[in-house]
Scaffold this motif. Structure first.
Motif, PDB file in Angstrom:
ATOM      1  N   SER A  65      24.114  87.399  22.471  1.00 58.42           N
ATOM      2  CA  SER A  65      24.985  87.397  23.653  1.00 58.42           C
ATOM      3  C   SER A  65      24.829  86.090  24.438  1.00 58.42           C
ATOM      4  N   LEU A  66      23.580  85.605  24.534  1.00 59.04           N
ATOM      5  CA  LEU A  66      23.328  84.340  25.228  1.00 59.04           C
ATOM      6  C   LEU A  66      24.038  83.187  24.528  1.00 59.04           C
ATOM      7  N   ILE A  67      23.973  83.166  23.203  1.00 57.80           N
ATOM      8  CA  ILE A  67      24.635  82.098  22.442  1.00 57.80           C
ATOM      9  C   ILE A  67      26.144  82.138  22.670  1.00 57.80           C
ATOM     10  N   VAL A  68      26.709  83.351  22.709  1.00 56.26           N
ATOM     11  CA  VAL A  68      28.158  83.478  22.937  1.00 56.26           C
ATOM     12  C   VAL A  68      28.525  82.932  24.312  1.00 56.26           C
ATOM     13  N   TRP A  69      27.732  83.284  25.330  1.00 52.47           N
ATOM     14  CA  TRP A  69      28.028  82.808  26.679  1.00 52.47           C
ATOM     15  C   TRP A  69      27.922  81.287  26.771  1.00 52.47           C
ATOM     16  N   VAL A  70      26.884  80.731  26.166  1.00 53.27           N
ATOM     17  CA  VAL A  70      26.717  79.279  26.174  1.00 53.27           C
ATOM     18  C   VAL A  70      27.885  78.607  25.464  1.00 53.27           C
ATOM     19  N   SER A  71      28.330  79.189  24.355  1.00 54.13           N
ATOM     20  CA  SER A  71      29.465  78.624  23.617  1.00 54.13           C
ATOM     21  C   SER A  71      30.732  78.647  24.462  1.00 54.13           C
ATOM     22  N   ILE A  72      30.946  79.760  25.166  1.00 55.05           N
ATOM     23  CA  ILE A  72      32.128  79.854  26.035  1.00 55.05           C
ATOM     24  C   ILE A  72      32.050  78.808  27.144  1.00 55.05           C
ATOM     25  N   ALA A  73      30.867  78.676  27.748  1.00 57.09           N
ATOM     26  CA  ALA A  73      30.695  77.706  28.828  1.00 57.09           C
ATOM     27  C   ALA A  73      30.951  76.285  28.327  1.00 57.09           C
ATOM     28  N   LEU A  74      30.443  75.952  27.139  1.00 58.74           N
ATOM     29  CA  LEU A  74      30.691  74.625  26.566  1.00 58.74           C
ATOM     30  C   LEU A  74      32.173  74.412  26.296  1.00 58.74           C
ATOM     31  N   GLY A  75      32.833  75.448  25.768  1.00 54.67           N
ATOM     32  CA  GLY A  75      34.277  75.335  25.513  1.00 54.67           C
ATOM     33  C   GLY A  75      35.058  75.078  26.788  1.00 54.67           C
ATOM     34  N   ILE A  76      34.671  75.781  27.872  1.00 59.39           N
ATOM     35  CA  ILE A  76      35.331  75.575  29.162  1.00 59.39           C
ATOM     36  C   ILE A  76      35.109  74.159  29.661  1.00 59.39           C
ATOM     37  N   GLU A  77      33.880  73.631  29.508  1.00 61.59           N
ATOM     38  CA  GLU A  77      33.591  72.275  29.975  1.00 61.59           C
ATOM     39  C   GLU A  77      34.402  71.242  29.200  1.00 61.59           C
ATOM     40  N   PHE A  78      34.505  71.389  27.880  1.00 68.98           N
ATOM     41  CA  PHE A  78      35.306  70.458  27.088  1.00 68.98           C
ATOM     42  C   PHE A  78      36.781  70.556  27.452  1.00 68.98           C
ATOM     43  N   LEU A  79      37.250  71.782  27.741  1.00 66.89           N
ATOM     44  CA  LEU A  79      38.644  71.957  28.154  1.00 66.89           C
ATOM     45  C   LEU A  79      38.900  71.256  29.484  1.00 66.89           C
ATOM     46  N   GLN A  80      37.939  71.346  30.394  1.00 68.46           N
ATOM     47  CA  GLN A  80      38.081  70.668  31.683  1.00 68.46           C
ATOM     48  C   GLN A  80      38.099  69.154  31.526  1.00 68.46           C
ATOM     49  N   LEU A  81      37.336  68.639  30.564  1.00 66.45           N
ATOM     50  CA  LEU A  81      37.337  67.191  30.328  1.00 66.45           C
ATOM     51  C   LEU A  81      38.688  66.707  29.827  1.00 66.45           C
ATOM     52  N   LYS A  82      39.392  67.536  29.095  1.00 72.42           N
ATOM     53  CA  LYS A  82      40.646  67.127  28.464  1.00 72.42           C
ATOM     54  C   LYS A  82      41.879  67.420  29.320  1.00 72.42           C
ATOM     55  N   SER A  83      41.780  68.406  30.210  1.00 71.90           N
ATOM     56  CA  SER A  83      42.982  68.859  30.907  1.00 71.90           C
ATOM     57  C   SER A  83      42.758  68.904  32.414  1.00 71.90           C
ATOM     58  N   LYS A  84      43.593  68.166  33.152  1.00 72.13           N
ATOM     59  CA  LYS A  84      43.552  68.211  34.613  1.00 72.13           C
ATOM     60  C   LYS A  84      44.007  69.582  35.118  1.00 72.13           C
ATOM     61  N   THR A  85      44.986  70.179  34.436  1.00 72.78           N
ATOM     62  CA  THR A  85      45.474  71.502  34.826  1.00 72.78           C
ATOM     63  C   THR A  85      44.371  72.535  34.710  1.00 72.78           C
ATOM     64  N   ALA A  86      43.579  72.443  33.623  1.00 68.37           N
ATOM     65  CA  ALA A  86      42.475  73.388  33.440  1.00 68.37           C
ATOM     66  C   ALA A  86      41.416  73.200  34.514  1.00 68.37           C
ATOM     67  N   ARG A  87      41.125  71.941  34.878  1.00 64.71           N
ATOM     68  CA  ARG A  87      40.146  71.687  35.927  1.00 64.71           C
ATOM     69  C   ARG A  87      40.598  72.284  37.254  1.00 64.71           C
ATOM     70  N   THR A  88      41.868  72.104  37.565  1.00 65.49           N
ATOM     71  CA  THR A  88      42.390  72.629  38.820  1.00 65.49           C
ATOM     72  C   THR A  88      42.360  74.149  38.839  1.00 65.49           C
ATOM     73  N   PHE A  89      42.714  74.768  37.703  1.00 64.31           N
ATOM     74  CA  PHE A  89      42.752  76.231  37.632  1.00 64.31           C
ATOM     75  C   PHE A  89      41.356  76.825  37.724  1.00 64.31           C
ATOM     76  N   ILE A  90      40.386  76.222  37.035  1.00 65.82           N
ATOM     77  CA  ILE A  90      39.034  76.787  36.971  1.00 65.82           C
ATOM     78  C   ILE A  90      38.222  76.429  38.207  1.00 65.82           C
ATOM     79  N   ASP A  91      38.229  75.152  38.583  1.00 64.61           N
ATOM     80  CA  ASP A  91      37.384  74.696  39.696  1.00 64.61           C
ATOM     81  C   ASP A  91      38.088  74.729  41.043  1.00 64.61           C
ATOM     82  N   GLY A  92      39.424  74.738  41.026  1.00 67.84           N
ATOM     83  CA  GLY A  92      40.157  74.591  42.271  1.00 67.84           C
ATOM     84  C   GLY A  92      40.367  73.118  42.581  1.00 67.84           C
ATOM     85  N   LYS A  93      40.896  72.819  43.746  1.00 68.33           N
ATOM     86  CA  LYS A  93      41.143  71.423  44.116  1.00 68.33           C
ATOM     87  C   LYS A  93      40.709  71.170  45.553  1.00 68.33           C
TER      88      LYS A  93
END
Length: 286
Positions: A65-93
């Motif tokens: 379960s820990l590995i799955v959560w870490v993988s999801i978190a890494l995927g979210i971070e890479f998505l934020q690096l690539k997409s401004k829309t994703a950063r705004t949606f996840i982190d806010g502005k």
């Protein structure tokens, strides 16, 4: 296996897994957290605690379960690096709370902040009057950043037209009484230079808790014995004083001689030395 031993082993494995997971997720996970990172941190902590103490289930299920959560978190971070829309949606502005000395009440309500909370954040930045503020922003991390109006900003050498010499990070060359060769080499210095500087200060290497060299090659030391007063380096001050004395001497020679050629030569040299002093003064006045 006794329960206490199994719990000890599980806890050890969980701590190692948590350390590895934190290293993988990077520094952001231990600094200011976004909404998703906050949720991830809480969940990972619960998983580690559950894996350590729950003896009725297999321990490896918690690690999966820990590995799955870490993988999801890494995927979210890479998505934020690539997409401004994703950063705004996840982190806010960023939200502007004060603009040109005026509080934006709608934005304040949007962030669910009271006037007292806003004033508290301003006071933390040493600002006590709203009208002094050009912009006040709340970042996605929850931090407040404030820009004062120009007339309320502190004076800097730039405002006064004073040039200041560039600086670099000071290098620690002595730590706990031991010489650090790598920082010395980075500065283009060696142990012989360091020992010579210590002799000038009248201290021994063994008595130095920390020694730092600034970007101008001056050594500053902190001793184990705090009762001993160490003189600060004076080379730059002495050099500036010597240059000024030479310039004053040239000007005096120019005024005291009756020879037109000598008068012109001394005056020219004095002006040239004044230009040199003007250029090096920012470097020597530190």
């Amino acid at each position: 296996m006794p329960d206490w031993l199994e719990i000890a082993i599980r806890t050890l494995v969980a701590v190692i897994a948590l350390f590895i997971a934190t290293k993988i997720l990077g520094k952001r996970q231990v600094s200011q957290l976004s909404f998703f990172e906050y949720i991830t941190g809480i969940t990972i902590g619960n998983l580690i605690a559950y894996t350590s103490l729950e003896l009725q289930t297999s321990w490896y299920l918690g690690i999966i379960s820990l590995i799955v959560w870490v993988s999801i978190a890494l995927g979210i971070e890479f998505l934020q690096l690539k997409s401004k829309t994703a950063r705004t949606f996840i982190d806010g502005k960023t939200t502007v709370l004060i603009q040109q000395g005026k509080i934006l009440e709608e934005n304040l309500k949007k962030e669910r902040l009271t006037t007292d909370e806003l004033l508290e954040q301003l006071r933390k930045k040493n600002v006590f009057l709203v009208s002094d503020v050009e912009f006040a922003l709340i970042e996605p991390s929850g931090d407040f950043n404030i820009l004062l109006k120009k007339e309320n900003q502190p004076l800097t050498p730039k405002h006064l037209g004073i040039e200041v010499g560039p600086t670099q990070d000071p290098q620690a060359v002595i730590m706990d009484g031991n010489i650090l060769d790598e920082p010395l080499s980075h500065l283009g210095l060696n142990r012989h230079w360091l020992k010579t500087e210590l002799e000038k200060l009248g201290v021994t290497l063994e008595n130095v808790f920390l020694g730092q060299v600034d970007s101008y090659g001056q050594l500053y030391v902190d001793l184990y014995n705090d009762q001993i007063q160490v003189a600060q380096p004076q080379e730059k001050a002495l050099l500036l004083a010597t240059l000024k004395k030479c310039e004053a001497d040239l000007e005096m020679y120019s005024l005291s001689t009756n020879n037109p050629n000598a008068k012109a030569m001394y005056a020219t040299c004095s002006e040239q030395l004044q230009d040199v002093i003007r250029e090096v003064k920012p470097l020597l006045n530190r």
